[in-house]
Write a protein that holds these residues in place. Sequence first.
Motif, PDB file in Angstrom:
ATOM      1  N   UNK A  66      -2.101   9.303  12.228  1.00  0.00           N
ATOM      2  CA  UNK A  66      -3.190   8.382  11.944  1.00  0.00           C
ATOM      3  C   UNK A  66      -2.648   6.962  11.804  1.00  0.00           C
ATOM      4  N   UNK A  67      -3.500   5.975  12.048  1.00  0.00           N
ATOM      5  CA  UNK A  67      -3.097   4.583  11.845  1.00  0.00           C
ATOM      6  C   UNK A  67      -3.423   4.114  10.432  1.00  0.00           C
ATOM      7  N   UNK A  68      -4.091   4.967   9.684  1.00  0.00           N
ATOM      8  CA  UNK A  68      -4.559   4.573   8.352  1.00  0.00           C
ATOM      9  C   UNK A  68      -3.904   5.419   7.275  1.00  0.00           C
ATOM     10  N   UNK A 105       5.619   8.825   7.966  1.00  0.00           N
ATOM     11  CA  UNK A 105       5.442   9.146   6.550  1.00  0.00           C
ATOM     12  C   UNK A 105       4.252  10.095   6.442  1.00  0.00           C
ATOM     13  N   UNK A 106       4.479  11.250   5.860  1.00  0.00           N
ATOM     14  CA  UNK A 106       3.441  12.268   5.759  1.00  0.00           C
ATOM     15  C   UNK A 106       2.894  12.325   4.339  1.00  0.00           C
ATOM     16  N   UNK A 157      -0.043  11.917   8.852  1.00  0.00           N
ATOM     17  CA  UNK A 157       1.234  11.254   9.113  1.00  0.00           C
ATOM     18  C   UNK A 157       0.990   9.872   9.711  1.00  0.00           C
ATOM     19  N   UNK A 158       1.624   8.875   9.117  1.00  0.00           N
ATOM     20  CA  UNK A 158       1.481   7.491   9.565  1.00  0.00           C
ATOM     21  C   UNK A 158       2.850   6.974   9.988  1.00  0.00           C
ATOM     22  N   UNK A 196       0.827  -1.204   0.000  1.00  0.00           N
ATOM     23  CA  UNK A 196       0.000   0.000   0.000  1.00  0.00           C
ATOM     24  C   UNK A 196       0.856   1.246   0.000  1.00  0.00           C
ATOM     25  N   UNK A 197       1.911   1.252   0.834  1.00  0.00           N
ATOM     26  CA  UNK A 197       2.760   2.430   0.915  1.00  0.00           C
ATOM     27  C   UNK A 197       3.608   2.568  -0.332  1.00  0.00           C
ATOM     28  N   UNK A 198       4.194   1.476  -0.797  1.00  0.00           N
ATOM     29  CA  UNK A 198       5.049   1.564  -1.960  1.00  0.00           C
ATOM     30  C   UNK A 198       4.277   1.997  -3.202  1.00  0.00           C
ATOM     31  N   UNK A 199       2.983   1.754  -3.215  1.00  0.00           N
ATOM     32  CA  UNK A 199       2.173   2.188  -4.346  1.00  0.00           C
ATOM     33  C   UNK A 199       2.091   3.701  -4.392  1.00  0.00           C
TER      34      UNK A 199
END
Length: 229
Positions: free
Chosen positions: A222-224, A158-159, A101-102, A30-33
């Motif tokens: 946030x956690x999401x 990560x923001x 920010x996660x 999800x993040x790398x996308x």
Amino acid sequence: MKLTFLSKTVRTLGLMTLLSVMVGTSVQQSVQAQTQSTADFLEQSKACDRAMKEDGEEMDGGYFFDDFKGLNLTDQQKKAYEVLDAQAEAKRAEIYKGSISVADPAAILSFSSSPGVSVPPDVQAAIQEALNSNPKMDQEAALNQKFGKYGRFIGSYITYFTPEQETQLSQIGKDFYSQVQDLMTPEQQPQYSKNLAARLRINAACDVKGPISSYPALGQISDTIPTKK
């Protein structure tokens, strides 16, 4: 963007201060996308290095760029610049407040000692043992509860910005450079225009593409991970 009149470097959110945004665990795909791939990140790092070497100056084994190279600014101009810089930073801070920010689950924690606090040798050894295990963000709270008297274990966040926020941040930069150029006298304009062109080339090569990593978190924690619209 925070510059000084002694050493003006790439923008605060550029690659030179970027922490790794590569992540793992269950949210990796999800993040790398939404972030650069490792290959893209390395390629941009090389492009940034080339831009700094081409337009910057070498100093102490590295490169820096002086936005006012060849110019002798008056005290009045320097003060006016600082005012514009502070205003731009304040505008960015407002946008950051609305970002998300996660916690980066793959970030390896580091330890920052509390100023003026003496750390006994046995505690130092215990802290180092914890660091040797490459602790992640999910261990931050427990480690800080155990060693909080002596300092803090810190990771990174990560923001994420919406397209609208990215547009606003870009416009703040454009307005800032335009306002700074207006501070120049007619005699200074040609040299500053040359400097600005180089600055923009460096920014284009070095500015982070997509979400950025930092500590502390820039936005609302946030956690999401926000969904791209």
